[in-house]
Design a protein around this motif. Structure first.
Motif, PDB file in Angstrom:
ATOM      1  N   PHE A   8       6.317  22.980  20.545  1.00 34.80           N
ATOM      2  CA  PHE A   8       7.199  22.466  21.599  1.00 34.80           C
ATOM      3  C   PHE A   8       8.621  22.383  21.062  1.00 34.80           C
ATOM      4  N   THR A   9       9.526  23.078  21.735  1.00 32.72           N
ATOM      5  CA  THR A   9      10.875  23.272  21.197  1.00 32.72           C
ATOM      6  C   THR A   9      11.910  22.964  22.269  1.00 32.72           C
ATOM      7  N   PRO A  10      12.269  21.677  22.373  1.00 33.52           N
ATOM      8  CA  PRO A  10      13.190  21.290  23.449  1.00 33.52           C
ATOM      9  C   PRO A  10      14.499  22.069  23.438  1.00 33.52           C
ATOM     10  N   ASP A  11      14.963  22.453  22.253  1.00 32.91           N
ATOM     11  CA  ASP A  11      16.292  23.047  22.229  1.00 32.91           C
ATOM     12  C   ASP A  11      16.298  24.568  22.266  1.00 32.91           C
ATOM     13  N   LYS A  12      15.153  25.141  22.567  1.00 33.09           N
ATOM     14  CA  LYS A  12      15.119  26.599  22.732  1.00 33.09           C
ATOM     15  C   LYS A  12      14.748  26.934  24.173  1.00 33.09           C
ATOM     16  N   LEU A  13      15.144  28.126  24.618  1.00 30.30           N
ATOM     17  CA  LEU A  13      14.744  28.550  25.958  1.00 30.30           C
ATOM     18  C   LEU A  13      13.232  28.702  25.980  1.00 30.30           C
ATOM     19  N   ALA A  14      12.649  28.546  27.172  1.00 26.72           N
ATOM     20  CA  ALA A  14      11.191  28.652  27.284  1.00 26.72           C
ATOM     21  C   ALA A  14      10.759  30.061  26.889  1.00 26.72           C
ATOM     22  N   PRO A  15       9.928  30.187  25.844  1.00 24.72           N
ATOM     23  CA  PRO A  15       9.428  31.521  25.520  1.00 24.72           C
ATOM     24  C   PRO A  15       8.483  31.993  26.629  1.00 24.72           C
ATOM     25  N   LYS A  17       5.591  33.028  26.911  1.00 29.26           N
ATOM     26  CA  LYS A  17       4.206  32.531  26.940  1.00 29.26           C
ATOM     27  C   LYS A  17       4.101  31.087  27.423  1.00 29.26           C
ATOM     28  N   LEU A  18       5.180  30.322  27.259  1.00 31.82           N
ATOM     29  CA  LEU A  18       5.133  28.915  27.676  1.00 31.82           C
ATOM     30  C   LEU A  18       5.763  28.684  29.041  1.00 31.82           C
ATOM     31  N   PHE A  19       6.254  29.758  29.642  1.00 26.96           N
ATOM     32  CA  PHE A  19       6.971  29.610  30.906  1.00 26.96           C
ATOM     33  C   PHE A  19       6.012  29.221  32.020  1.00 26.96           C
ATOM     34  N   ALA A  20       6.381  28.207  32.800  1.00 26.67           N
ATOM     35  CA  ALA A  20       5.477  27.745  33.859  1.00 26.67           C
ATOM     36  C   ALA A  20       6.218  27.645  35.186  1.00 26.67           C
ATOM     37  N   GLY A  21       5.474  27.801  36.263  1.00 21.16           N
ATOM     38  CA  GLY A  21       6.017  27.543  37.602  1.00 21.16           C
ATOM     39  C   GLY A  21       7.079  28.542  38.032  1.00 21.16           C
ATOM     40  N   GLU A  49      19.978  20.401  37.759  1.00 19.65           N
ATOM     41  CA  GLU A  49      20.387  19.402  36.769  1.00 19.65           C
ATOM     42  C   GLU A  49      20.260  19.934  35.341  1.00 19.65           C
ATOM     43  N   ALA A  50      20.957  19.257  34.423  1.00 21.00           N
ATOM     44  CA  ALA A  50      20.874  19.637  33.010  1.00 21.00           C
ATOM     45  C   ALA A  50      19.418  19.587  32.547  1.00 21.00           C
ATOM     46  N   GLY A  51      18.987  20.602  31.829  1.00 21.83           N
ATOM     47  CA  GLY A  51      17.649  20.628  31.245  1.00 21.83           C
ATOM     48  C   GLY A  51      16.526  20.951  32.217  1.00 21.83           C
ATOM     49  N   ILE A  52      16.860  21.355  33.421  1.00 20.13           N
ATOM     50  CA  ILE A  52      15.824  21.612  34.437  1.00 20.13           C
ATOM     51  C   ILE A  52      15.188  22.996  34.247  1.00 20.13           C
ATOM     52  N   GLY A  53      15.872  23.860  33.484  1.00 21.27           N
ATOM     53  CA  GLY A  53      15.280  25.177  33.197  1.00 21.27           C
ATOM     54  C   GLY A  53      16.048  26.361  33.761  1.00 21.27           C
ATOM     55  N   LYS A  54      17.372  26.191  33.972  1.00 15.88           N
ATOM     56  CA  LYS A  54      18.179  27.279  34.535  1.00 15.88           C
ATOM     57  C   LYS A  54      18.263  28.468  33.569  1.00 15.88           C
ATOM     58  N   SER A  55      18.626  28.169  32.321  1.00 16.48           N
ATOM     59  CA  SER A  55      18.816  29.262  31.357  1.00 16.48           C
ATOM     60  C   SER A  55      17.500  29.980  31.092  1.00 16.48           C
ATOM     61  N   SER A  56      16.403  29.199  31.054  1.00 12.56           N
ATOM     62  CA  SER A  56      15.098  29.820  30.793  1.00 12.56           C
ATOM     63  C   SER A  56      14.734  30.790  31.912  1.00 12.56           C
ATOM     64  N   LEU A  57      14.987  30.390  33.155  1.00 13.37           N
ATOM     65  CA  LEU A  57      14.666  31.265  34.284  1.00 13.37           C
ATOM     66  C   LEU A  57      15.562  32.499  34.274  1.00 13.37           C
ATOM     67  N   TYR A 277      10.468  17.101  34.430  1.00 10.13           N
ATOM     68  CA  TYR A 277      11.695  17.648  33.838  1.00 10.13           C
ATOM     69  C   TYR A 277      11.314  18.425  32.586  1.00 10.13           C
ATOM     70  N   PRO A 278      11.523  19.755  32.598  1.00 12.65           N
ATOM     71  CA  PRO A 278      11.003  20.574  31.507  1.00 12.65           C
ATOM     72  C   PRO A 278      11.542  20.169  30.128  1.00 12.65           C
ATOM     73  N   TYR A 279      12.811  19.771  30.095  1.00  8.74           N
ATOM     74  CA  TYR A 279      13.356  19.376  28.790  1.00  8.74           C
ATOM     75  C   TYR A 279      12.650  18.106  28.299  1.00  8.74           C
ATOM     76  N   LEU A 281       9.722  17.136  29.085  1.00  8.38           N
ATOM     77  CA  LEU A 281       8.341  17.510  28.752  1.00  8.38           C
ATOM     78  C   LEU A 281       8.257  18.037  27.322  1.00  8.38           C
ATOM     79  N   GLN A 282       9.200  18.896  26.971  1.00 10.08           N
ATOM     80  CA  GLN A 282       9.206  19.455  25.615  1.00 10.08           C
ATOM     81  C   GLN A 282       9.429  18.353  24.582  1.00 10.08           C
ATOM     82  N   VAL A 283      10.316  17.423  24.900  1.00 12.18           N
ATOM     83  CA  VAL A 283      10.617  16.343  23.947  1.00 12.18           C
ATOM     84  C   VAL A 283       9.393  15.440  23.754  1.00 12.18           C
TER      85      VAL A 283
END
Ligand SMILES: Nc1ncnc2c1ncn2[C@@H]1O[C@H](COP(=O)(O)OP(=O)(O)OP(=O)(O)O)[C@@H](O)[C@H]1O
Ligand SMILES: [Mg+2]
Length: 405
Positions: A8-15, A17-21, A49-57, A277-279, A281-283
């Motif tokens: 679990f890596t809060p400060d990295k984009l969702a890889p 394999k871990l991407f959900a939803g 919102e911050a940490g909601i998963g914009k960059s990962s998507l 909140y995905p961030y 969740l990772q934390v």
């Protein structure tokens, strides 16, 4: 010994394999790309919102555009992807320079394109060869020429593309960051209009930014928001959160042969604490995994991890909320935030805050004033007696911190 290889890596984009939803948003962006491939471009804007998963998507869908990942229908696309993260020091000139530089870089990766169009790129010949320093003051003439050159570069690439590739996906993460003078919205609008005029309409724009970005773009040019299909990211569903935790543990097994299990209660508790909140969740998942010593993450691991020094609530506070937050030293003020956290989505009247917090009127007034000055809470522009917390994630954190932390 804590269990190793924390997945679990809060400060990295969702890889991947871990991407959900995000099924709907993925389908919408897939559509934008597919329509663009057919010469009928659609553009999208991811807001949340911050940490909601914009960059990962956005990163996931950059992979779809490139063809590394299939669309939901299993199609492999082949876009040239120009992907940029913007920041608050960006200017009009640096913005255009970044786009041109990244376009050139991506084209030079494609052997076929190297000889075909790379030499014809105007931006190179005019601005690089003359050694123009991009960040110093330039004249209005130069400014408009800069954009014309960029437009003509996009036209040369797209009009000469034949069937070599599907188009260009131009993606901006952190699109709320540049100041209005950078004119991001206008650059987007003028680029797309020129592609349409020159009948090489194969450019798909994708932006990601914090709530309010649409109004920001509108301030630059009233027509800009209409360019984009707006995708508003919400918290993940409870089951999607559980899915992320399970996928993380499966990943450790696949990569390192390490079997770590989690009880249903513990997984549900982590999902509940994060409220989707995905961030968060990772934390929380990171902390519980770290707490575990017997390769079975249980409820005790989760609750012990919460009360650690520099535990999840401190980490979340430091990243998102510390700069607006002064209630740790003023327990009464804390009661005001706590009362407001029960109504994170709506404006709350001063009287209701007093009633819910059970504090003296003067204490509540002092707290509201102090929080307002620091930007911890928002005051309604027209009805001054109404207040609310700026984000829902803040409400989740406030409630969790003083209940569990
Ligand atoms: N769909 C998802 N599935 C699983 N994890 C996710 C998902 N989206 C985001 N995450 C995780 O949540 C965290 C925050 O994600 P990300 O950086 O993409 O958010 P963001 O909205 O871009 O944040 P910021 O506003 O700070 O730029 C990361 O740890 C990431 O791995
Ligand atoms: Mg981001």
């Amino acid at each position: 010994m804590p269990t190793k290889h924390n997945p679990f890596t809060p400060d990295k984009l969702a890889p991947p394999k871990l991407f959900a939803g995000r099924k709907q948003e993925i389908a919408d962006i897939d559509d934008c790309l597919r329509e663009t491939k057919d010469g009928n471009p659609h553009h999208f804007l991811i807001e949340g919102e911050a940490g909601i998963g914009k960059s990962s998507l956005l990163a996931r869908q950059a992979g779809v555009a490139m063809g590394e990942v299939g669309t939901q229908d299993g199609e492999r696309l082949d876009f040239v992807v120009v992907s940029l993260a913007l920041h608050d020091q960006d200017s009009y000139v640096s913005l255009i320079r970044k786009i041109a530089g990244e376009l050139k870089k991506q084209l030079s990766r494609r052997q076929a394109m190297k000889t075909l169009v790379l030499q014809t790129l105007q931006f190179l010949s005019r601005f690089e060869v003359q050694g123009l320093r991009y960040n110093h003051e330039i004249s209005k003439d130069d400014e408009s020429q800069l954009l014309e050159h960029l437009q003509s570069d996009f036209v040369s690439v797209l009009s000469g593309k034949r069937n070599d590739f599907d188009g260009i996906a131009l993606l901006f993460d952190e699109a709320d960051k540049p100041p209005p003078e950078a004119r991001l919205g206008l650059v987007c609008k003028l680029l797309t209009e020129e592609m349409s005029r020159k009948r090489c309409d194969y450019l798909c724009l994708g932006l990601a930014g914090l709530p309010g970005i649409l109004e920001q773009l509108k301030a630059g040019h009233a027509a800009v928001p209409r360019l984009f299909e707006r995708l508003e990211l919400k918290p993940l569903l409870h089951d999607e959160c559980i899915g992320v935790i399970r996928k993380g543990l499966a990943e450790v097994y696949e990569e390192h042969g390490l079997e770590v299990a989690i009880t249903e209660d513990a997984a549900a508790e982590i999902a509940r604490l994060s409220e989707g909140y995905p961030y968060f969740l990772q934390v929380f998942a990171h902390a519980a995994y770290r707490e575990d010593t017997d390769r079975l993450i249980d409820g005790d691991d989760v609750s012990r991890s919460l009360s650690r020094k520099n535990g999840p609530y401190q980490k979340l506070g430091a990243k998102f909320f510390e700069h607006v937050y002064l209630a740790d030293n003023a327990p009464d003020y804390r009661g005001v935030l706590f009362a407001m956290a029960d109504h994170p989505r709506s404006w709350m009247e001063r009287g209701a805050i007093i009633a819910a917090s059970r504090l003296k009127e003067s204490t509540v007034d002092n707290a509201l004033r102090a929080f307002k000055e620091r930007g911890t809470i928002l005051q309604h522009e027209k009805r001054r007696g109404l207040y609310r917390l700026p984000t829902q994630a803040f409400a989740v954190w406030i409630k969790g911190k003083w209940t569990n932390g």
